[in-house]
Design a protein around this motif. Structure first.
Motif, PDB file in Angstrom:
ATOM      1  N   SER A  39       0.978  -1.287   0.032  1.00 55.50           N
ATOM      2  CA  SER A  39      -0.177  -0.276  -0.104  1.00 55.50           C
ATOM      3  C   SER A  39       0.801   1.356  -0.021  1.00 55.50           C
ATOM      4  O   SER A  39       0.429   2.210  -0.610  1.00 55.50           O
ATOM      5  CB  SER A  39      -0.853   0.043   1.183  1.00 55.50           C
ATOM      6  N   ALA A  40       2.002   1.310   0.847  1.00 56.42           N
ATOM      7  CA  ALA A  40       2.700   2.490   0.853  1.00 56.42           C
ATOM      8  C   ALA A  40       3.514   2.473  -0.603  1.00 56.42           C
ATOM      9  O   ALA A  40       3.714   4.003  -0.902  1.00 56.42           O
ATOM     10  CB  ALA A  40       4.124   2.262   1.926  1.00 56.42           C
ATOM     11  N   LEU A  41       3.728   1.470  -1.284  1.00 51.32           N
ATOM     12  CA  LEU A  41       4.415   1.501  -2.589  1.00 51.32           C
ATOM     13  C   LEU A  41       3.570   2.444  -3.634  1.00 51.32           C
ATOM     14  O   LEU A  41       3.998   3.257  -4.321  1.00 51.32           O
ATOM     15  CB  LEU A  41       5.018   0.480  -2.938  1.00 51.32           C
ATOM     16  N   GLU A  42       2.070   1.820  -3.516  1.00 53.99           N
ATOM     17  CA  GLU A  42       1.252   2.270  -4.460  1.00 53.99           C
ATOM     18  C   GLU A  42       0.782   3.961  -4.212  1.00 53.99           C
ATOM     19  O   GLU A  42       0.722   4.680  -5.084  1.00 53.99           O
ATOM     20  CB  GLU A  42      -0.158   1.693  -4.314  1.00 53.99           C
ATOM     21  N   GLN A  43       0.875   4.265  -2.813  1.00 54.60           N
ATOM     22  CA  GLN A  43       0.748   5.709  -2.847  1.00 54.60           C
ATOM     23  C   GLN A  43       1.977   6.421  -3.166  1.00 54.60           C
ATOM     24  O   GLN A  43       1.935   7.667  -3.445  1.00 54.60           O
ATOM     25  CB  GLN A  43       0.625   5.984  -1.086  1.00 54.60           C
ATOM     26  N   LEU A  44       3.259   5.840  -2.943  1.00 57.56           N
ATOM     27  CA  LEU A  44       4.412   6.439  -3.447  1.00 57.56           C
ATOM     28  C   LEU A  44       4.573   6.846  -4.906  1.00 57.56           C
ATOM     29  O   LEU A  44       4.714   7.984  -5.286  1.00 57.56           O
ATOM     30  CB  LEU A  44       5.824   5.821  -2.875  1.00 57.56           C
ATOM     31  N   LEU A  45       4.204   5.796  -5.547  1.00 57.26           N
ATOM     32  CA  LEU A  45       4.138   5.801  -6.842  1.00 57.26           C
ATOM     33  C   LEU A  45       2.880   7.045  -7.415  1.00 57.26           C
ATOM     34  O   LEU A  45       3.487   7.701  -8.440  1.00 57.26           O
ATOM     35  CB  LEU A  45       3.759   4.603  -7.392  1.00 57.26           C
ATOM     36  N   TRP A  46       1.649   6.931  -6.894  1.00 56.61           N
ATOM     37  CA  TRP A  46       0.886   8.088  -7.238  1.00 56.61           C
ATOM     38  C   TRP A  46       1.247   9.278  -6.917  1.00 56.61           C
ATOM     39  O   TRP A  46       1.093  10.261  -7.793  1.00 56.61           O
ATOM     40  CB  TRP A  46      -0.310   7.621  -6.556  1.00 56.61           C
ATOM     41  N   THR A  47       2.135   9.606  -5.602  1.00 56.33           N
ATOM     42  CA  THR A  47       2.576  10.905  -5.336  1.00 56.33           C
ATOM     43  C   THR A  47       3.567  11.284  -6.421  1.00 56.33           C
ATOM     44  O   THR A  47       3.535  12.370  -6.936  1.00 56.33           O
ATOM     45  CB  THR A  47       3.155  10.907  -4.060  1.00 56.33           C
ATOM     46  N   GLN A  48       4.459  10.402  -6.592  1.00 52.86           N
ATOM     47  CA  GLN A  48       5.502  10.901  -7.950  1.00 52.86           C
ATOM     48  C   GLN A  48       4.834  11.268  -9.191  1.00 52.86           C
ATOM     49  O   GLN A  48       5.367  12.096 -10.010  1.00 52.86           O
ATOM     50  CB  GLN A  48       6.486   9.522  -7.867  1.00 52.86           C
ATOM     51  N   PHE A  49       3.758  10.416  -9.474  1.00 51.50           N
ATOM     52  CA  PHE A  49       3.124  10.545 -10.645  1.00 51.50           C
ATOM     53  C   PHE A  49       2.210  11.823 -10.741  1.00 51.50           C
ATOM     54  O   PHE A  49       2.302  12.561 -11.835  1.00 51.50           O
ATOM     55  CB  PHE A  49       2.331   9.572 -10.811  1.00 51.50           C
ATOM     56  N   SER A  50       1.743  12.169  -9.612  1.00 52.93           N
ATOM     57  CA  SER A  50       0.851  13.517  -9.577  1.00 52.93           C
ATOM     58  C   SER A  50       2.022  14.563  -9.670  1.00 52.93           C
ATOM     59  O   SER A  50       1.399  15.756 -10.067  1.00 52.93           O
ATOM     60  CB  SER A  50       0.036  13.545  -8.399  1.00 52.93           C
ATOM     61  N   GLN A  51       3.129  14.383  -8.988  1.00 53.92           N
ATOM     62  CA  GLN A  51       4.157  15.640  -8.893  1.00 53.92           C
ATOM     63  C   GLN A  51       4.451  15.970 -10.340  1.00 53.92           C
ATOM     64  O   GLN A  51       4.782  17.169 -10.608  1.00 53.92           O
ATOM     65  CB  GLN A  51       5.336  15.468  -8.085  1.00 53.92           C
ATOM     66  N   CYS A  52       4.328  14.963 -11.353  1.00 62.44           N
ATOM     67  CA  CYS A  52       4.688  15.420 -12.587  1.00 62.44           C
ATOM     68  C   CYS A  52       3.757  16.457 -13.254  1.00 62.44           C
ATOM     69  O   CYS A  52       4.097  17.030 -14.389  1.00 62.44           O
ATOM     70  CB  CYS A  52       4.687  14.221 -13.538  1.00 62.44           C
ATOM     71  N   LEU A  60      -6.506  18.726 -12.773  1.00 66.03           N
ATOM     72  CA  LEU A  60      -6.258  18.196 -14.244  1.00 66.03           C
ATOM     73  C   LEU A  60      -6.327  16.577 -14.024  1.00 66.03           C
ATOM     74  O   LEU A  60      -7.074  16.042 -14.773  1.00 66.03           O
ATOM     75  CB  LEU A  60      -4.898  18.341 -14.696  1.00 66.03           C
ATOM     76  N   LEU A  61      -6.041  15.817 -12.920  1.00 66.66           N
ATOM     77  CA  LEU A  61      -6.095  14.383 -13.080  1.00 66.66           C
ATOM     78  C   LEU A  61      -7.144  13.850 -12.262  1.00 66.66           C
ATOM     79  O   LEU A  61      -7.323  12.737 -11.994  1.00 66.66           O
ATOM     80  CB  LEU A  61      -4.840  13.919 -12.179  1.00 66.66           C
ATOM     81  N   THR A  62      -7.982  14.813 -11.579  1.00 66.93           N
ATOM     82  CA  THR A  62      -9.214  14.424 -10.663  1.00 66.93           C
ATOM     83  C   THR A  62     -10.213  13.789 -11.476  1.00 66.93           C
ATOM     84  O   THR A  62     -10.649  12.622 -11.189  1.00 66.93           O
ATOM     85  CB  THR A  62      -9.840  15.714 -10.058  1.00 66.93           C
ATOM     86  N   PRO A  63     -10.580  13.982 -12.941  1.00 63.28           N
ATOM     87  CA  PRO A  63     -11.565  13.382 -13.500  1.00 63.28           C
ATOM     88  C   PRO A  63     -11.056  11.784 -13.852  1.00 63.28           C
ATOM     89  O   PRO A  63     -11.979  10.880 -14.087  1.00 63.28           O
ATOM     90  CB  PRO A  63     -11.989  14.059 -14.735  1.00 63.28           C
ATOM     91  N   LEU A  64      -9.832  11.592 -14.029  1.00 65.97           N
ATOM     92  CA  LEU A  64      -9.422  10.243 -14.401  1.00 65.97           C
ATOM     93  C   LEU A  64      -8.589   9.672 -13.468  1.00 65.97           C
ATOM     94  O   LEU A  64      -8.063   8.634 -13.686  1.00 65.97           O
ATOM     95  CB  LEU A  64      -8.473  10.276 -15.657  1.00 65.97           C
ATOM     96  N   GLU A  65      -8.707  10.055 -11.872  1.00 69.36           N
ATOM     97  CA  GLU A  65      -7.940   9.484 -10.919  1.00 69.36           C
ATOM     98  C   GLU A  65      -8.325   8.089 -10.733  1.00 69.36           C
ATOM     99  O   GLU A  65      -7.290   7.469 -10.436  1.00 69.36           O
ATOM    100  CB  GLU A  65      -8.109  10.352  -9.726  1.00 69.36           C
ATOM    101  N   PRO A  66      -9.297   7.684 -10.730  1.00 71.50           N
ATOM    102  CA  PRO A  66      -9.474   6.110 -10.545  1.00 71.50           C
ATOM    103  C   PRO A  66      -8.966   5.460 -11.484  1.00 71.50           C
ATOM    104  O   PRO A  66      -8.418   4.128 -11.160  1.00 71.50           O
ATOM    105  CB  PRO A  66     -11.141   5.969 -10.479  1.00 71.50           C
TER     106      PRO A  66
END
Length: 323
Positions: A39-52, A60-66
């Motif tokens: 779970s921590a790895l998934e959250q870390l990947l999402w944080t790094q991806f959203s920072q891009c 911008l990413l909210t409509p397609l976040e799921p």
């Protein structure tokens, strides 16, 4: 398909790590730690991806976040569980999945169908829960009593019922896990996957130095959280400033009254509007000092550290000198 599955089984079971007995019980805490690491790895990947996309417009990413989260989970599954028969958390704890549907007493990896089913049972409900609201809104074409509105209400009740049943089933499965020590997640029990050791004679080694440091830091942090609200930081800052910069001499009683004292507010630094004092020689805007007193009942003067009293209007005699 069967030949590829047999090839995977031979490749996994024929290695040097195949000496580990699948019947050896795995600690419950190790299985839970593996889930937390994943779970921590998934959250870390999402944080790094959203920072891009942080320099783009907000949301911008909210409509397609799921869908994006499901895509990242698919990538993790492809390069961890699908290829090595273990998640990242399990690999760090020397664990892997064993196929309990096989009758062989030796280790058997999960088949491709089981791996795909585990992905669908893990990512599918999460995506449906996050996307259900927008999907139901798309069905409402009229009022609440129209055909679309009734369909939406019926689907919402069905989803709530299914969600409640799933949560209750997960709770029962977790209680069984605490009793038996197998299958902490319901999806693992459904597809027949069980965590076993990947290497023989694995010992869970936790250094007490690390544990003592963590306990000491948490205790110190809780002490600071309790102590900081009791400290009047503004008064302490004013006292330190008066000692270091000698403001008692420049702003104290020795300064002639009226020389620069009434030219600026002690809080905002601007020309004082409706100047008021609080028991010392410094002047403040009425709204500045009144709002600070309302927010802090033990307010002190930021210039000299004197405890602030009731604001009093400053009366000055202004002499008009004509040119």
């Amino acid at each position: 398909m069967d030949l590829e599955n047999k090839h995977d089984e031979k490749r996994t079971a024929g290695g040097p790590e195949s000496d580990a007995d699948p019947q050896t019980p795995v600690l419950r805490i190790s299985q839970l730690d593996a889930l937390e690491l994943d779970s921590a790895l998934e959250q870390l990947l999402w944080t790094q991806f959203s920072q891009c996309f942080q320099n783009y417009r907000p949301g911008l990413l909210t409509p397609l976040e799921p869908e994006l989260r499901a895509l990242l989970q698919l990538l993790l599954w492809r390069f961890t569980l699908y290829s090595s028969n273990a998640t990242v958390g399990q690999s760090l704890l020397s664990l892997r999945y064993h196929n309990t549907l096989s009758s062989s007493p030796r280790f058997r990896p999960l088949s491709r169908r089981q791996k795909l089913s585990l992905l669908l049972l893990t990512a599918g409900p999460r995506w449906l829960q996050e996307r259900s609201h927008s999907l139901l809104l798309g069905l409402s074409t009229g009022g609440p009593m129209s055909e679309g509105g009734l369909l939406q209400q019926g689907l919402r009740k069905c989803l709530n019922l299914v969600s409640s049943i799933a949560q209750l089933t997960s709770l029962i499965n977790f209680l069984v896990f605490l009793r038996k020590g197998h299958h902490p997640v319901l999806a693992e029990r459904i597809i027949g996957a069980r965590a076993v050791f990947s290497k023989p004679n694995v010992v869970r080694d936790v250094t007490y130095q690390y544990m003592n440091r963590e306990l000491l830091w948490h205790g110190f942090a809780e002490f600071l959280i309790f102590l900081l609200p009791l400290i009047n930081t503004r008064k302490l800052k004013a006292r330190v400033s008066s000692i270091v910069f000698g403001r008692d001499k420049t702003d104290g009683a020795g300064a002639p009254e009226g020389q620069g004292v009434f030219k600026e507010c002690g809080l905002c630094g601007e020309w004082p509007t409706m100047p008021h004092t609080v028991g010392c020689q410094h002047v403040f805007c009425y709204y500045c000092i009144k709002s600070h007193i309302i927010a802090d009942a033990y307010l002190t003067c930021p210039k000299c550290g004197v405890e602030a009293g009731e604001p009093k209007l400053v009366k000055m005699e202004v002499e008009m000198i004509g040119r």
